[in-house]
Write a protein that holds these residues in place. Sequence first.
Motif, PDB file in Angstrom:
ATOM      1  N   ALA A  76       0.991  -1.000  -0.198  1.00 22.97           N
ATOM      2  CA  ALA A  76      -0.117  -0.320   0.443  1.00 22.97           C
ATOM      3  C   ALA A  76       1.004   1.260  -0.296  1.00 22.97           C
ATOM      4  O   ALA A  76       0.769   2.266  -0.697  1.00 22.97           O
ATOM      5  N   GLU A  77       1.393   0.647   0.937  1.00 25.71           N
ATOM      6  CA  GLU A  77       2.847   2.228   1.181  1.00 25.71           C
ATOM      7  C   GLU A  77       4.168   2.645  -0.616  1.00 25.71           C
ATOM      8  O   GLU A  77       5.071   3.521  -0.298  1.00 25.71           O
ATOM      9  N   GLY A  78       3.412   1.428  -1.369  1.00 23.54           N
ATOM     10  CA  GLY A  78       4.156   1.991  -2.422  1.00 23.54           C
ATOM     11  C   GLY A  78       5.461   0.402  -3.441  1.00 23.54           C
ATOM     12  O   GLY A  78       6.655   0.600  -3.706  1.00 23.54           O
ATOM     13  N   GLY A  79       5.910   0.512  -1.359  1.00 24.80           N
ATOM     14  CA  GLY A  79       7.240  -0.394  -1.807  1.00 24.80           C
ATOM     15  C   GLY A  79       6.292  -1.993  -2.706  1.00 24.80           C
ATOM     16  O   GLY A  79       5.707  -1.808  -3.183  1.00 24.80           O
ATOM     17  N   ARG A  80       7.614  -3.172  -2.148  1.00 24.93           N
ATOM     18  CA  ARG A  80       7.485  -4.482  -3.157  1.00 24.93           C
ATOM     19  C   ARG A  80       7.908  -5.202  -1.548  1.00 24.93           C
ATOM     20  O   ARG A  80       8.565  -5.093  -0.202  1.00 24.93           O
ATOM     21  N   THR A  81       7.101  -6.519  -1.656  1.00 33.87           N
ATOM     22  CA  THR A  81       7.487  -8.142  -0.894  1.00 33.87           C
ATOM     23  C   THR A  81       7.778  -8.430  -2.448  1.00 33.87           C
ATOM     24  O   THR A  81       6.859  -9.219  -3.191  1.00 33.87           O
ATOM     25  N   VAL A  82       8.435  -9.434  -2.114  1.00 28.06           N
ATOM     26  CA  VAL A  82       8.962 -10.404  -2.743  1.00 28.06           C
ATOM     27  C   VAL A  82       9.117 -12.266  -1.589  1.00 28.06           C
ATOM     28  O   VAL A  82       9.848 -11.661  -0.945  1.00 28.06           O
ATOM     29  N   ARG A  83       8.121 -12.772  -2.583  1.00 27.77           N
ATOM     30  CA  ARG A  83       8.496 -14.109  -1.894  1.00 27.77           C
ATOM     31  C   ARG A  83       8.894 -15.067  -2.672  1.00 27.77           C
ATOM     32  O   ARG A  83       8.290 -15.538  -3.790  1.00 27.77           O
ATOM     33  N   GLU A  84       9.408 -16.027  -2.476  1.00 30.77           N
ATOM     34  CA  GLU A  84      10.403 -16.862  -2.793  1.00 30.77           C
ATOM     35  C   GLU A  84       8.880 -18.825  -2.566  1.00 30.77           C
ATOM     36  O   GLU A  84       8.626 -18.934  -1.801  1.00 30.77           O
ATOM     37  N   ALA A  85       8.945 -18.534  -4.225  1.00 32.08           N
ATOM     38  CA  ALA A  85       7.493 -19.855  -4.309  1.00 32.08           C
ATOM     39  C   ALA A  85       7.847 -20.846  -3.826  1.00 32.08           C
ATOM     40  O   ALA A  85       6.957 -21.553  -2.609  1.00 32.08           O
ATOM     41  N   SER A  86       8.970 -21.423  -3.819  1.00 42.20           N
ATOM     42  CA  SER A  86       9.934 -23.263  -2.731  1.00 42.20           C
ATOM     43  C   SER A  86       9.766 -22.693  -1.343  1.00 42.20           C
ATOM     44  O   SER A  86       8.987 -23.678  -1.183  1.00 42.20           O
ATOM     45  N   SER A  87      10.400 -21.864  -1.042  1.00 40.95           N
ATOM     46  CA  SER A  87      10.388 -21.897   0.630  1.00 40.95           C
ATOM     47  C   SER A  87       9.453 -20.585   1.329  1.00 40.95           C
ATOM     48  O   SER A  87       9.835 -20.950   2.404  1.00 40.95           O
TER      49      SER A  87
END
Length: 115
Positions: A76-87
């Motif tokens: 919502a603040e314009g940042g990013r979340t990066v999530r690894e699919a496998s772990s």
Amino acid sequence: MTHGTTPRWRTSRHSSNGASCVEVLEADRATYLRDTKQHGQGPVVHLDGPAWSAFLDEVARDAPSANGAVEVTATAEGGRTVREASSGAELHFRADEWAAFRAGVLDGEFSPGAA
């Protein structure tokens, strides 16, 4: 590690300081991402060569994730979340951190072999 050298974590030259950035390490034919705010104690996201190339292309185009290795979502603040699919490992970046990383991607700083 590659070619007898010791790989090191690095950030984009667009980052204002080394304390709040997307940090990248190329080693063992893979690329790793972490958040400098975690002081080396937080999660690390791993991408193999093809996934890294696809990820860089998506970041450069500011396109939705389709590489299958990581999912990038806007906050919502314009940042990013990066999530690894496998772990399931997640990294959380503020808008300024992501903008500096993206500027580095656009400048080719993180292209394979650019270290």
